[in-house]
Design a protein around this motif. Structure first.
Motif, PDB file in Angstrom:
ATOM      1  N   SER A  23      72.834  98.552  19.181  1.00  0.00           N
ATOM      2  CA  SER A  23      72.230  98.340  20.494  1.00  0.00           C
ATOM      3  C   SER A  23      70.717  98.528  20.372  1.00  0.00           C
ATOM      4  N   MET A  56      71.434  88.412  20.508  1.00  0.00           N
ATOM      5  CA  MET A  56      71.507  89.292  21.673  1.00  0.00           C
ATOM      6  C   MET A  56      71.897  88.519  22.918  1.00  0.00           C
ATOM      7  N   GLU A  60      70.723  92.090  27.408  1.00  0.00           N
ATOM      8  CA  GLU A  60      69.954  92.886  26.448  1.00  0.00           C
ATOM      9  C   GLU A  60      68.506  92.439  26.417  1.00  0.00           C
ATOM     10  N   ARG A  61      68.267  91.150  26.468  1.00  0.00           N
ATOM     11  CA  ARG A  61      66.895  90.647  26.451  1.00  0.00           C
ATOM     12  C   ARG A  61      66.129  91.086  27.703  1.00  0.00           C
ATOM     13  N   ARG A 277      71.535  93.270  12.932  1.00  0.00           N
ATOM     14  CA  ARG A 277      72.812  92.682  13.335  1.00  0.00           C
ATOM     15  C   ARG A 277      73.300  91.641  12.341  1.00  0.00           C
TER      16      ARG A 277
END
Length: 306
Positions: A23, A56, A60-61, A277
């Motif tokens: 995250s 993402m 999240e952005r 990621r």
């Protein structure tokens, strides 16, 4: 070089700080952003390729944009990547960037559908501009090796004619210097800002009337970029340009994102910078050793991060 460009100078394509569960870690990223601004960067290209934005989700952005502004990173220095294949997601992200005070955004073409016509791309960008409204500049992200959807010069001509001052410039990550110089020649006189995505081409782009660079390696070589931007024709820029070329070569011999994370982890003493990621993977110990050896002989001055 172009004067009065919104993001004129050295812009880092900023890494995204991450936790062990992958995250986003906003405190870590904000600290890196502030370090970059203190050590040679004029602006920060967040949520781009290097920032793993396409790994993402939209939520999240949005949280990253808001979180950086809340942690004191100047929104006016941020150029978030907001381009997605979904029109409504692109509009939502671009509106958020405008809301927090960003002056511009970097927008990929809708890259899932291959070989779209210029008419189709013009319709897409027209929808984005009209739905977002005035008050934020849009920079085109030309990276055909990744997106497989290039921006033709005919399309750029149509867009800047239809939306003068809003379609403001381009980041060219193709590595094609001739394309960058042709865009400068055709469009710079109309205020269109051309940014190199390749450190080794930064100096020539400046000398020919471009606005600057937006590069991944600026995460670690922005001190040299600052010297080049200050006066690209000065003798001091010769050595600085050589450093930009050497550092870019060092970080691109293996996975670029993993290499930059390894260097930032070493400089900060924070191993969490190694988190990235999938499908990207960390460097092997042998690769890391080779990276450090090449980077350390480049001559770059890398200020220790707190």
């Amino acid at each position: 070089m172009m004067k009065n460009a919104l993001y004129g100078g050295v812009n880092a394509a900023v890494l995204t700080g991450m936790n062990a569960d992958l995250s986003p870690n906003l405190a870590r990223m904000a600290a890196h952003c502030n370090w970059l601004l203190a050590n040679g960067c004029n602006g920060l290209g967040i949520l781009g390729t290097t920032g793993e934005a396409n790994s993402m989700g939209v939520s999240e952005r949005l949280a990253i944009m808001e979180g950086l502004a809340e942690r004191g990173v100047p929104a006016a220095r941020l150029m978030p990547g907001t381009g997605t294949p979904a029109l409504t997601d692109t509009v939502l992200l671009t509106k958020k960037a405008k809301e927090i005070g960003c002056r511009g955004v970097l927008v990929l073409p809708p890259f899932f559908y291959k070989n779209p016509s210029d008419d189709g791309l013009f319709a897409y960008f027209s929808e984005v501009v009209n739905r977002v409204g005035d008050g934020i500049a849009i920079y085109l992200y030309h990276f055909p090796q990744q997106s497989a959807v290039p921006f033709s010069h005919a399309l750029i001509e149509r867009l800047i004619t239809a939306f003068p001052g809003t379609i403001r410039g381009v980041k060219d990550s193709s590595g094609d210097l001739a394309n960058m110089l042709a865009m400068i020649e055709k469009f710079a006189g109309r205020g269109f800002e051309v940014y190199s995505g390749d450190d080794s081409l930064f100096r020539t782009v400046l000398q020919k009337g471009g606005a600057g660079c937006i590069t991944a390696a600026a995460n670690v070589n922005c001190s040299a970029g600052r010297i080049v931007y200050a006066n690209p024709d000065a003798p001091a820029a010769d050595a600085a340009h050589d450093i930009l070329c050497a550092t870019r070569k060092a970080v691109t011999q293996f996975n670029l994102i993993a290499s930059l994370r390894a260097l930032v982890a070493r400089n900060t003493g924070d191993k969490a910078w190694l988190n990235l990621r999938p499908p990207h993977l960390p460097l092997s110990p042998e690769q890391e050793k080779s990276l450090f050896a090449a980077f350390d002989t480049s001559g770059v001055a890398l200020a220790k991060a707190a």
